[in-house]
Design a protein around this motif. Structure first.
Motif, PDB file in Angstrom:
ATOM      1  N   ARG A   1       0.853  -1.194   0.000  1.00  0.00           N
ATOM      2  CA  ARG A   1       0.000   0.000   0.000  1.00  0.00           C
ATOM      3  C   ARG A   1       0.885   1.238   0.000  1.00  0.00           C
ATOM      4  NH1 ARG A   1      -1.390   2.619   4.320  1.00  0.00           N
ATOM      5  NH2 ARG A   1      -1.126   0.811   5.658  1.00  0.00           N
ATOM      6  N   ARG A   2       0.479   2.272  -0.751  1.00  0.00           N
ATOM      7  CA  ARG A   2       1.320   3.457  -0.885  1.00  0.00           C
ATOM      8  C   ARG A   2       0.682   4.737  -0.367  1.00  0.00           C
ATOM      9  NH1 ARG A   2       4.967   3.152  -6.282  1.00  0.00           N
ATOM     10  NH2 ARG A   2       5.789   1.077  -5.896  1.00  0.00           N
ATOM     11  N   ILE A   3      -0.574   4.667   0.085  1.00  0.00           N
ATOM     12  CA  ILE A   3      -1.214   5.859   0.644  1.00  0.00           C
ATOM     13  C   ILE A   3      -1.752   5.537   2.032  1.00  0.00           C
ATOM     14  CG2 ILE A   3      -1.792   6.881  -1.598  1.00  0.00           C
ATOM     15  CD1 ILE A   3      -4.654   5.879  -1.213  1.00  0.00           C
ATOM     16  N   ASN A   4      -2.131   6.577   2.768  1.00  0.00           N
ATOM     17  CA  ASN A   4      -2.639   6.426   4.127  1.00  0.00           C
ATOM     18  C   ASN A   4      -3.894   5.543   4.155  1.00  0.00           C
ATOM     19  OD1 ASN A   4      -3.491   6.822   6.758  1.00  0.00           O
ATOM     20  ND2 ASN A   4      -2.924   8.992   6.751  1.00  0.00           N
ATOM     21  N   VAL A   5      -4.059   4.730   5.191  1.00  0.00           N
ATOM     22  CA  VAL A   5      -5.214   3.831   5.308  1.00  0.00           C
ATOM     23  C   VAL A   5      -6.516   4.627   5.300  1.00  0.00           C
ATOM     24  CG1 VAL A   5      -6.348   2.093   6.748  1.00  0.00           C
ATOM     25  CG2 VAL A   5      -3.897   2.158   6.646  1.00  0.00           C
ATOM     26  N   SER A   6      -6.529   5.782   5.949  1.00  0.00           N
ATOM     27  CA  SER A   6      -7.758   6.583   6.027  1.00  0.00           C
ATOM     28  C   SER A   6      -8.197   7.078   4.652  1.00  0.00           C
ATOM     29  CB  SER A   6      -7.561   7.768   6.966  1.00  0.00           C
ATOM     30  OG  SER A   6      -6.544   8.622   6.472  1.00  0.00           O
ATOM     31  N   LYS A   7      -7.258   7.219   3.711  1.00  0.00           N
ATOM     32  CA  LYS A   7      -7.586   7.684   2.362  1.00  0.00           C
ATOM     33  C   LYS A   7      -7.758   6.531   1.376  1.00  0.00           C
ATOM     34  CE  LYS A   7      -5.667  12.210   2.850  1.00  0.00           C
ATOM     35  NZ  LYS A   7      -4.477  12.735   3.447  1.00  0.00           N
TER      36      LYS A   7
END
Length: 139
Positions: free
Chosen positions: A33-39
């Motif tokens: 994964r490369r972006i924040n979990v919330s996004k």
């Protein structure tokens, strides 16, 4: 095998690669994964990512036979072109790979195919978790 908006595949190897795992909230950073979990969004498919890139007016192509190197069971990826030959952007709102991931992760949950699937999916997620607990008791 690959499908693209314009029908031309001259410099597709220079386009950026976008695997669904990059924006999957169920995966860890170590898993890709490369972006924040919330996004991030839950279990995106390459077809949904392709539709979102098309919606953002970006040239894109599906490579369904390709798989993610760290997890070869994850099939499919999307190639996306952010800049024209002269260096100008196709979509002024998206100037980098990271911005593309954030925009697509925002659009995928609103995808027409996903809104229909959402109700049965929420009912089915409750079922396996109970059976998973039962499986641990039997051992």
């Amino acid at each position: 095998m690959s499908r693209n908006m314009d029908g031309d595949i001259q410099n597709i190897k220079k386009w950026i690669v976008f695997y669904p795992i990059y924006i999957n909230s169920k995966k860890t950073i170590a898993e890709g994964r490369r972006i924040n979990v919330s996004k991030a969004c839950e279990n995106p498919t390459y077809a949904e990512i392709y539709d979102c890139c098309s919606h953002l007016k970006l040239p894109c192509a599906i490579e369904s036979e390709k798989s993610y190197p760290r997890d070869f069971m994850q099939r499919g990826r999307v190639r996306v072109q952010l800049k024209r030959e002269d260096g100008s952007l196709y979509n002024p709102a998206i100037s980098s790979r990271k911005q593309l991931m954030l925009h697509v992760a925002e659009l995928v949950p609103r995808h027409p195919g996903r809104t229909k699937k959402q109700e049965p999916a929420s009912a089915s997620t409750a079922g396996p978790s109970k059976s998973g607990k039962g499986g641990k008791k039997k051992r």
